[in-house]
Motif scaffolding. Structure first.
Motif, PDB file in Angstrom:
ATOM      1  N   ILE A 235       0.831  -1.198   0.000  1.00 55.65           N
ATOM      2  CA  ILE A 235       0.000   0.000   0.000  1.00 55.65           C
ATOM      3  C   ILE A 235       0.872   1.258   0.000  1.00 55.65           C
ATOM      4  O   ILE A 235       2.006   1.258   0.465  1.00 55.65           O
ATOM      5  N   GLU A 236       0.309   2.331  -0.566  1.00 54.25           N
ATOM      6  CA  GLU A 236       0.954   3.645  -0.566  1.00 54.25           C
ATOM      7  C   GLU A 236       0.003   4.633   0.087  1.00 54.25           C
ATOM      8  O   GLU A 236      -1.186   4.672  -0.243  1.00 54.25           O
ATOM      9  N   THR A 237       0.528   5.422   1.010  1.00 53.19           N
ATOM     10  CA  THR A 237      -0.308   6.355   1.755  1.00 53.19           C
ATOM     11  C   THR A 237       0.108   7.802   1.494  1.00 53.19           C
ATOM     12  O   THR A 237       1.259   8.095   1.163  1.00 53.19           O
ATOM     13  N   ALA A 238      -0.847   8.689   1.657  1.00 50.64           N
ATOM     14  CA  ALA A 238      -0.552  10.123   1.642  1.00 50.64           C
ATOM     15  C   ALA A 238      -0.032  10.524   3.018  1.00 50.64           C
ATOM     16  O   ALA A 238      -0.352   9.885   4.020  1.00 50.64           O
ATOM     17  N   PRO A 239       0.774  11.583   3.090  1.00 50.32           N
ATOM     18  CA  PRO A 239       1.306  12.003   4.394  1.00 50.32           C
ATOM     19  C   PRO A 239       0.256  12.744   5.212  1.00 50.32           C
ATOM     20  O   PRO A 239      -0.777  13.178   4.699  1.00 50.32           O
ATOM     21  N   ASN A 240       0.528  12.866   6.504  1.00 52.56           N
ATOM     22  CA  ASN A 240      -0.264  13.754   7.335  1.00 52.56           C
ATOM     23  C   ASN A 240       0.037  15.198   6.947  1.00 52.56           C
ATOM     24  O   ASN A 240       1.158  15.529   6.538  1.00 52.56           O
TER      25      ASN A 240
END
Length: 258
Positions: free
Chosen positions: A15-20
């Motif tokens: 999975i790839e996530t966006a940053p906070n």
């Protein structure tokens, strides 16, 4: 089909996530003054064992993206459905990152837990059985001549995707796809060493097959002794892993265990 043995469903994923996003007072080693937006899943890549094609599920694949580009509900639902179907899931650093991140989004969207799965973490396997200079997926791919991750150019790629740039999304999908391809190649290289591998022969309902890969062709390789008994030892001709009979060598049983 009637009479056909059930095969374990093994899923490779990443999975790839966006940053906070948060407010800070400076550039270095800062405390968050106020949280502006939490992270979310941008995309994930996956491949079932036995299939050649790696697929990517990303935010722009759904109509919801046009209305709410940071809403990952549809992406998370697609990942939940895969987990619910799988018997075993495989990821690099999956125990610490991917699985916990996925669970965090499942509970946010009130999906509840999917059917429990057995997990294989290739990062943990690399650390447990070997002493490489680096256990990062890219470095292991290079060191073992398996290939490399796609060059992203750094955070600019994630920023481009968050800004809706189509070229950035194409690169992100290429990057995610290669991660799973490299993950699968690494797993197959490490697999013969994994003494704690899930028992696929048990999941397949074929106890006389290789516990590690489920293949039927086992070669007798002497005996394995414990403090109280001796067991016939076997090596799988397909994956190269070892297993032993489930009962002592003076009993009659073809059933094998890792």
């Amino acid at each position: 089909r009637k009479g056909k043995p059930r095969m374990a469903k093994v899923l490779f994923y990443d999975i790839e996530t966006a940053p906070n996003l948060a407010y800070v007072w400076g550039h270095y080693d800062q405390n968050v003054v106020k949280q502006h937006r939490e992270w979310y899943i941008m995309c994930f890549s996956y491949k079932w064992e036995g299939q050649k094609t790696t697929k990517v599920v990303a935010l722009p694949d759904f109509d919801l993206y046009g209305k709410d580009p940071e809403n990952d509900r549809e992406v998370v639902q697609a990942l939940w459905d895969l987990f619910d179907e799988a018997d075993v899931v495989i990821a690099h650093n999956g125990d610490k990152f991917d699985m916990k991140k996925a669970n965090a989004r499942f509970i946010v969207h009130e999906m509840g837990p999917p059917t429990p799965v057995q997990q294989i973490d290739t990062l943990k396997a690399s650390k447990r059985y070997f002493k490489f200079n680096s256990n990062k997926l890219d470095n292991l791919g290079t060191h073992l001549s398996l290939g490399n991750k796609v060059t992203t150019g750094g955070f600019a790629l994630w920023e481009g995707c968050m800004n809706g740039d189509e070229k950035a999304w194409r690169t992100m999908k290429k990057y995610a796809r290669q991660d799973v391809d490299l993950l699968a190649d690494l797993y197959y290289r490490l697999r013969p060493w994994m003494t704690n591998h899930p028992n696929l022969a048990l999941l397949d309902g074929r106890p006389d097959s290789c516990p590690t890969c489920g293949h039927w062709d086992l070669m007798r390789r002497g005996y394995r002794s414990t403090k109280v008994a001796q067991y016939a030892n076997f090596q799988c001709k397909s994956c190269g892993s070892y297993c032993r009979e489930r009962v002592r060598s003076d009993a009659t049983s073809p059933n094998v265990v890792p």
